[in-house]
Design a protein around this motif. Structure first.
Motif, short mmCIF file in Angstrom:
data_model
loop_
_atom_site.label_atom_id
_atom_site.label_comp_id
_atom_site.label_asym_id
_atom_site.label_seq_id
_atom_site.Cartn_x
_atom_site.Cartn_y
_atom_site.Cartn_z
N ASP A 1 0.86 -1.19 0.00
CA ASP A 1 0.00 0.00 0.00
C ASP A 1 0.89 1.23 0.00
O ASP A 1 1.91 1.25 0.70
CB ASP A 1 -0.91 0.00 1.23
CG ASP A 1 -2.08 0.97 1.09
OD1 ASP A 1 -1.82 2.19 0.95
OD2 ASP A 1 -3.24 0.51 1.13
N ARG B 1 -0.67 1.01 6.13
CA ARG B 1 0.14 -0.18 6.38
C ARG B 1 0.33 -0.39 7.88
O ARG B 1 0.30 -1.52 8.38
CB ARG B 1 1.50 -0.07 5.68
CG ARG B 1 1.43 -0.05 4.17
CD ARG B 1 2.76 -0.47 3.54
NE ARG B 1 3.90 0.28 4.02
CZ ARG B 1 4.35 1.41 3.49
NH1 ARG B 1 3.70 1.96 2.46
NH2 ARG B 1 5.42 2.01 3.97
N ASP C 1 -3.05 -3.13 -2.32
CA ASP C 1 -3.85 -1.95 -2.66
C ASP C 1 -3.99 -1.92 -4.18
O ASP C 1 -3.04 -2.24 -4.90
CB ASP C 1 -3.16 -0.68 -2.17
CG ASP C 1 -3.97 0.57 -2.43
OD1 ASP C 1 -5.20 0.45 -2.66
OD2 ASP C 1 -3.39 1.66 -2.43
N LYS D 1 -11.62 -1.53 1.66
CA LYS D 1 -10.69 -1.24 2.75
C LYS D 1 -11.38 -1.02 4.08
O LYS D 1 -10.75 -1.07 5.13
CB LYS D 1 -9.85 0.00 2.40
CG LYS D 1 -8.70 -0.29 1.44
CD LYS D 1 -7.80 0.92 1.30
CE LYS D 1 -6.60 0.61 0.42
NZ LYS D 1 -5.71 1.78 0.25
N GLY E 1 -2.22 -2.19 -8.67
CA GLY E 1 -2.47 -3.51 -8.11
C GLY E 1 -2.80 -4.57 -9.13
O GLY E 1 -2.46 -5.74 -8.94
N THR F 1 -9.55 -2.16 -1.83
CA THR F 1 -9.80 -0.89 -2.50
C THR F 1 -10.72 -0.02 -1.67
O THR F 1 -11.52 -0.51 -0.87
CB THR F 1 -10.43 -1.11 -3.89
OG1 THR F 1 -10.65 0.16 -4.52
CG2 THR F 1 -11.76 -1.82 -3.79
N THR F 2 -10.62 1.28 -1.86
CA THR F 2 -11.50 2.23 -1.19
C THR F 2 -12.81 2.37 -1.96
O THR F 2 -13.81 2.81 -1.42
CB THR F 2 -10.83 3.62 -1.10
OG1 THR F 2 -9.54 3.45 -0.49
CG2 THR F 2 -11.64 4.59 -0.28
N MET G 1 -1.76 2.16 -6.81
CA MET G 1 -0.44 2.50 -6.29
C MET G 1 0.42 3.07 -7.42
O MET G 1 0.15 2.83 -8.59
CB MET G 1 0.24 1.25 -5.71
CG MET G 1 -0.41 0.70 -4.46
SD MET G 1 0.54 -0.68 -3.75
CE MET G 1 0.27 -1.94 -5.00
#
Length: 242
Positions: free
Chosen positions: A31, A37, A77, A127, A85, A105-106, A80
Motif C-alpha cells: 500500500d 500499512r 492496494d 478497505k 495492483g 480498494t476504497t 499504487m
C-alpha cells in the motif's frame, strides 16, 4: 466498517498453496500509504497465526518482494504508483509464484475490479472491511480459497448488466465442455452458494458438489470460484438479480 464475506470453497487443487500445518500465514503488505500499512500491521500482528514478512510502497516493489520473500498472501492496494495492483497481481501470477493476492480498494465500483480478478487475484475486499473479516479473508485465501465482498461483486455486475449477453441465447461454446450437471453447479456457484448449500438444493452429497466444482474449474481453466462467477455472468449463463 462494513462487512465482506467469503465466496465459496477451494479452487482447483493445483492452485492451492501447500502450507505446513502449524506455521503462520506469511503476509506482504502493499500500500502506498504508510499510515494504512501501520493500521494493517497492528490488526494482523495481534493474530498469532499471521506474520507480516514485508511491506511495499508501490506495485513494482510488491512484485520484487513477492519474488524474494514468497509470502503466502499479498494484501494489495489496487491503486499504487509505478505499478498498480492489477499489473502487480498479473506479474505475480504470471511468474507462477506460490503466492496468492487479496486486493483491497476504497472504491466499491473501482474500474479495476474485473481486471484484478482476471489477472488472478484470489479475493477482493473494500478497505473498510471489519478487522475480523479481514483476518478471516487472509486465512481463507492462504488456504487456497477465494474471497469477495458480495456488495462489490453485486454492484459491479448490476452496473454492467445491460452489456451482458442475452440469457435466452445459446450458451457460449466454451461451456460445451461441461456436463448438464456441471453447468447447473456453475450457475449455483455464480449465485454465491456454498458447496453445502448447492448440495442441499440438488439433493446430493457435498463431496459430489466439490467434485463437480473441481471439474468445472479444470475444464474451463479457471483459478478459483471467483473467476467462475465472473465467467458465468460475462457469458450470460447467469444475470444479476436472476
Amino acid at each position: 466498517m462494513t462487512g465482506g464475506s467469503t465466496l465459496g470453497e477451494s479452487g482447483a487443487a493445483g492452485n492451492t498453496i501447500a502450507r505446513s500445518a502449524g506455521l503462520p500465514v506469511r503476509i506482504l503488505l502493499a500500500d502506498d500509504q504508510p499510515l494504512l500499512r501501520t493500521g494493517f500491521r497492528m490488526v494482523l500482528g495481534a493474530e498469532a497465526d499471521l506474520d507480516i514478512v514485508g511491506e511495499a510502497g508501490d506495485g513494482a516493489e510488491a512484485v520484487d518482494l513477492a519474488r524474494r520473500l514468497l509470502p503466502d498472501v499479498v494484501l494489495m492496494d489496487i491503486r499504487m504508483p509505478r505499478l498498480d495492483g492489477v499489473a502487480a497481481t498479473r506479474a505475480i501470477v504470471d511468474a507462477r509464484l506460490p503466492v496468492r493476492v487479496l486486493i483491497l480498494t476504497t472504491f466499491d465500483l473501482d474500474e479495476y475490479v474485473v481486471g484484478a480478478l482476471r489477472a488472478g487475484a484470489s479475493g477482493f475486499l473494500a478497505k473498510d472491511v471489519p478487522a475480523d473479516d479481514l483476518v478471516t479473508a487472509i486465512r481463507t485465501v492462504a488456504a487456497g480459497e477465494a474471497v469477495v465482498a458480495p456488495r462489490i461483486l453485486k454492484r459491479l455486475l448490476d452496473r454492467f448488466a445491460d452489456s451482458l449477453p442475452d440469457p435466452s441465447a445459446a450458451p457460449p461454446k466454451a461451456l460445451n465442455v461441461l456436463t448438464e450437471r456441471e453447468r447447473e453447479v456453475l450457475m449455483q456457484v455464480a449465485r454465491g452458494l456454498s458447496n453445502a448449500e448447492i448440495a442441499r438444493a440438488l439433493s446430493v452429497s457435498e463431496t459430489t458438489i466439490k467434485t463437480h466444482v473441481g471439474h468445472v474449474l479444470t475444464k474451463l481453466g479457471l483459478r478459483d470460484r471467483v473467476q467462475a462467477v465472473v465467467l458465468a455472468y460475462e457469458s450470460g449463463l447467469v444475470r444479476p438479480k436472476a
